[in-house]
Design a protein around this motif. Structure first.
Motif, short mmCIF file in Angstrom:
data_model
loop_
_atom_site.label_atom_id
_atom_site.label_comp_id
_atom_site.label_asym_id
_atom_site.label_seq_id
_atom_site.Cartn_x
_atom_site.Cartn_y
_atom_site.Cartn_z
N PHE A 282 0.85 -1.18 0.00
CA PHE A 282 0.00 0.00 0.00
C PHE A 282 0.88 1.23 0.00
N LEU A 283 0.76 2.05 -1.04
CA LEU A 283 1.56 3.26 -1.19
C LEU A 283 0.66 4.47 -1.03
N ARG A 284 1.00 5.35 -0.11
CA ARG A 284 0.21 6.56 0.15
C ARG A 284 0.95 7.76 -0.44
N PHE A 285 0.22 8.55 -1.20
CA PHE A 285 0.77 9.75 -1.81
C PHE A 285 0.08 10.98 -1.23
N GLU A 286 0.86 11.96 -0.86
CA GLU A 286 0.35 13.25 -0.40
C GLU A 286 0.89 14.30 -1.36
N GLY A 287 -0.02 14.93 -2.10
CA GLY A 287 0.42 15.92 -3.08
C GLY A 287 1.29 15.33 -4.16
N ASN A 288 0.94 14.13 -4.64
CA ASN A 288 1.66 13.41 -5.70
C ASN A 288 3.08 13.01 -5.32
N ARG A 289 3.37 12.92 -4.02
CA ARG A 289 4.67 12.45 -3.54
C ARG A 289 4.46 11.27 -2.60
N LEU A 290 5.24 10.23 -2.76
CA LEU A 290 5.13 9.03 -1.94
C LEU A 290 5.48 9.37 -0.49
#
Length: 100
Positions: free
Chosen positions: A84-92
């Motif tokens: 599961f990869l979480r991105f905040e503002g298109n950054r991992l």
């Protein structure tokens, strides 16, 4: 003496666990925290699923506020593991794994 040895062993274990969650291997490629969504998709391909989970307000070092999109990508199962990869503002920003 024994307490310091136990503390050292726990510190090494914690550092190893922290290191493991800062990268994600997909095939022969490796992505690290702060990678862009474009970089992850180029290296790992299309995720099994993608979900927009909401928005988050970030404050930078100058005090400027910015609202960014939160997105979670799922890869797997690969050998029984889901990633599961979480991105905040298109950054991992976070990498989690779970046996399925």
């Amino acid at each position: 003496m024994q307490k310091s040895a136990v503390l050292a062993a726990l510190t090494i274990t914690f550092c190893a666990l922290a290191q493991a969650s800062s990268t994600f291997r997909c095939g022969s490629n490796l992505v690290s925290l702060r990678a862009s969504t474009a970089e992850v998709q180029a290296k790992c391909g299309e995720p099994t699923s993608r979900a927009l989970t909401g928005y988050k307000e970030l404050v930078d070092e100058y005090g400027f506020r910015q609202e960014v999109q939160i997105e979670e990508w799922t890869y797997g199962p690969t050998n029984g593991m889901y990633h599961f990869l979480r991105f905040e503002g298109n950054r991992l920003s976070n990498i989690d794994s779970e046996r399925g």
